[in-house]
Motif scaffolding. Structure first.
Motif, PDB file in Angstrom:
ATOM      1  N   ASP A  29       0.833  -1.208   0.000  1.00 60.83           N
ATOM      2  CA  ASP A  29       0.000   0.000   0.000  1.00 60.83           C
ATOM      3  C   ASP A  29       0.864   1.253   0.000  1.00 60.83           C
ATOM      4  N   PHE A  30       1.938   1.242   0.773  1.00 58.22           N
ATOM      5  CA  PHE A  30       2.852   2.379   0.819  1.00 58.22           C
ATOM      6  C   PHE A  30       3.507   2.592  -0.550  1.00 58.22           C
ATOM      7  N   ASP A  31       4.070   1.517  -1.113  1.00 58.92           N
ATOM      8  CA  ASP A  31       4.752   1.638  -2.407  1.00 58.92           C
ATOM      9  C   ASP A  31       3.804   2.080  -3.521  1.00 58.92           C
ATOM     10  N   ASP A  32       2.559   1.586  -3.474  1.00 58.00           N
ATOM     11  CA  ASP A  32       1.579   1.947  -4.507  1.00 58.00           C
ATOM     12  C   ASP A  32       1.228   3.430  -4.472  1.00 58.00           C
ATOM     13  N   THR A  33       1.322   4.053  -3.311  1.00 57.08           N
ATOM     14  CA  THR A  33       0.927   5.453  -3.196  1.00 57.08           C
ATOM     15  C   THR A  33       2.102   6.416  -3.065  1.00 57.08           C
ATOM     16  N   PHE A  34       3.243   5.958  -2.590  1.00 58.73           N
ATOM     17  CA  PHE A  34       4.368   6.860  -2.317  1.00 58.73           C
ATOM     18  C   PHE A  34       5.052   7.357  -3.583  1.00 58.73           C
ATOM     19  N   ASP A  35       4.939   6.619  -4.658  1.00 62.40           N
ATOM     20  CA  ASP A  35       5.670   6.959  -5.882  1.00 62.40           C
ATOM     21  C   ASP A  35       5.317   8.349  -6.426  1.00 62.40           C
ATOM     22  N   ILE A  36       4.176   8.870  -6.066  1.00 58.48           N
ATOM     23  CA  ILE A  36       3.744  10.166  -6.586  1.00 58.48           C
ATOM     24  C   ILE A  36       4.473  11.340  -5.931  1.00 58.48           C
ATOM     25  N   PHE A  37       5.030  11.133  -4.754  1.00 65.09           N
ATOM     26  CA  PHE A  37       5.617  12.227  -3.975  1.00 65.09           C
ATOM     27  C   PHE A  37       7.102  12.357  -4.285  1.00 65.09           C
ATOM     28  N   LYS A  38       7.389  13.114  -5.352  1.00 66.55           N
ATOM     29  CA  LYS A  38       8.771  13.230  -5.834  1.00 66.55           C
ATOM     30  C   LYS A  38       9.243  14.673  -5.773  1.00 66.55           C
ATOM     31  N   ASP A  39      10.555  14.816  -5.546  1.00 70.22           N
ATOM     32  CA  ASP A  39      11.139  16.157  -5.537  1.00 70.22           C
ATOM     33  C   ASP A  39      11.483  16.581  -6.962  1.00 70.22           C
ATOM     34  N   SER A  40      12.117  17.735  -7.081  1.00 71.07           N
ATOM     35  CA  SER A  40      12.424  18.292  -8.409  1.00 71.07           C
ATOM     36  C   SER A  40      13.403  17.429  -9.205  1.00 71.07           C
ATOM     37  N   ARG A  41      14.132  16.548  -8.519  1.00 67.74           N
ATOM     38  CA  ARG A  41      15.067  15.649  -9.219  1.00 67.74           C
ATOM     39  C   ARG A  41      14.404  14.343  -9.624  1.00 67.74           C
ATOM     40  N   GLY A  42      13.154  14.143  -9.215  1.00 66.95           N
ATOM     41  CA  GLY A  42      12.440  12.919  -9.556  1.00 66.95           C
ATOM     42  C   GLY A  42      12.574  11.815  -8.523  1.00 66.95           C
ATOM     43  N   TYR A  43      13.157  12.129  -7.352  1.00 67.22           N
ATOM     44  CA  TYR A  43      13.312  11.139  -6.291  1.00 67.22           C
ATOM     45  C   TYR A  43      12.118  11.190  -5.340  1.00 67.22           C
ATOM     46  N   ARG A  44      11.702  10.005  -4.886  1.00 62.09           N
ATOM     47  CA  ARG A  44      10.622   9.963  -3.900  1.00 62.09           C
ATOM     48  C   ARG A  44      11.089  10.670  -2.627  1.00 62.09           C
ATOM     49  N   ASN A  45      10.198  11.469  -2.035  1.00 66.10           N
ATOM     50  CA  ASN A  45      10.607  12.344  -0.949  1.00 66.10           C
ATOM     51  C   ASN A  45       9.552  12.354   0.154  1.00 66.10           C
ATOM     52  N   ILE A  46       9.936  11.909   1.335  1.00 63.00           N
ATOM     53  CA  ILE A  46       8.999  11.805   2.457  1.00 63.00           C
ATOM     54  C   ILE A  46       8.513  13.178   2.920  1.00 63.00           C
ATOM     55  N   GLN A  47       9.366  14.211   2.828  1.00 64.59           N
ATOM     56  CA  GLN A  47       8.942  15.556   3.229  1.00 64.59           C
ATOM     57  C   GLN A  47       7.801  16.053   2.348  1.00 64.59           C
ATOM     58  N   ILE A  48       7.853  15.720   1.069  1.00 59.04           N
ATOM     59  CA  ILE A  48       6.769  16.120   0.172  1.00 59.04           C
ATOM     60  C   ILE A  48       5.482  15.403   0.558  1.00 59.04           C
ATOM     61  N   LEU A  49       5.581  14.126   0.905  1.00 54.75           N
ATOM     62  CA  LEU A  49       4.396  13.412   1.382  1.00 54.75           C
ATOM     63  C   LEU A  49       3.769  14.160   2.553  1.00 54.75           C
ATOM     64  N   PHE A  50       4.571  14.537   3.550  1.00 56.05           N
ATOM     65  CA  PHE A  50       4.015  15.202   4.729  1.00 56.05           C
ATOM     66  C   PHE A  50       3.415  16.562   4.379  1.00 56.05           C
ATOM     67  N   LYS A  51       4.039  17.283   3.465  1.00 59.86           N
ATOM     68  CA  LYS A  51       3.460  18.557   3.017  1.00 59.86           C
ATOM     69  C   LYS A  51       2.127  18.327   2.314  1.00 59.86           C
ATOM     70  N   CYS A  52       2.046  17.217   1.577  1.00 54.17           N
ATOM     71  CA  CYS A  52       0.833  16.914   0.809  1.00 54.17           C
ATOM     72  C   CYS A  52      -0.330  16.464   1.686  1.00 54.17           C
ATOM     73  N   LEU A  53      -0.102  16.269   2.975  1.00 58.65           N
ATOM     74  CA  LEU A  53      -1.214  15.983   3.882  1.00 58.65           C
ATOM     75  C   LEU A  53      -2.118  17.207   4.040  1.00 58.65           C
ATOM     76  N   ASN A  54      -1.609  18.362   3.663  1.00 59.98           N
ATOM     77  CA  ASN A  54      -2.422  19.577   3.578  1.00 59.98           C
ATOM     78  C   ASN A  54      -3.128  19.548   2.219  1.00 59.98           C
ATOM     79  N   PRO A  55      -4.468  19.433   2.203  1.00 54.65           N
ATOM     80  CA  PRO A  55      -5.189  19.280   0.928  1.00 54.65           C
ATOM     81  C   PRO A  55      -4.906  20.382  -0.087  1.00 54.65           C
TER      82      PRO A  55
END
Length: 191
Positions: A29-55
């Protein structure tokens, strides 16, 4: 000179089949959804995930990734699904039953050692106490925020009194830096 020399041992443990299946599902479930949260270099980024918790942030983020309204509607729950899956994996590991048996074995292997066990949750502290009680119910105390301050002090005093059988403190984030635990020669991180 304040800390004695020490050795660290990492002990690999196997989850039981049910916990393993739950962990693998949470990872999927994590892998299926985490791939969308990428930084400007195209790397998956946990900080972006947490920012995206704000709708509002997530909607803007999706639009900046070139998603239209229909695509956004398909993924708008993904930050929460991803975070829930990540938390599920942590919970499974925090409460893994295999740790209880390993801790019991370690305590039995070193009957002359005085030690502390760190756990992530109060529930797991109480479960560990029951496991350690199988060895001898007088050798351990729990120490956490649901125990009154007075009782916690009594337990520390008992632990520090070398004439008592108490030799193990099981804690859930309640013992802070600077607490005086005397003659410790064993620490188990079970969180």
């Amino acid at each position: 000179g304040l800390i004695s020399s020490f050795r660290v041992f990492n002990i690999g443990l196997d989850l039981d089949p049910i916990s393993r299946a739950e962990y693998e599902q949470a990872s999927k479930d994590f892998d299926d959804t985490f791939d969308i949260f990428k930084d400007s270099r195209g790397y998956r980024n946990i900080q972006i995930l947490f920012k995206c918790l704000n709708p509002g942030f997530f909607k803007h983020y999706c639009m900046s990734q070139g998603m239209g309204p229909d695509e956004y509607n398909l993924v708008k729950r993904w930050p929460y699904k991803c975070k829930d899956a990540m938390n599920m994996r942590k919970t499974i590991l925090y409460k893994a039953a295999c740790k209880q048996d390993a801790i019991k074995d370690i305590i039995e292997m070193f009957p002359d050692r005085r030690g502390i066990i760190f756990s992530q949750s109060i529930d797991f502290v109480e479960q560990l106490k029951e496991t350690v009680d199988i060895i001898d119910e007088d050798i351990s105390h729990t120490y956490h925020s649901k125990v009154s301050k007075k009782i916690r002090k009594e337990r520390l005093d008992d632990f520090n009194d070398l004439s008592t059988p108490s030799r193990i403190i099981i804690s859930a984030s309640a013992l802070n830096e600077g607490v005086n635990l005397e003659n410790i020669s064993l620490a188990i991180i079970a969180s």
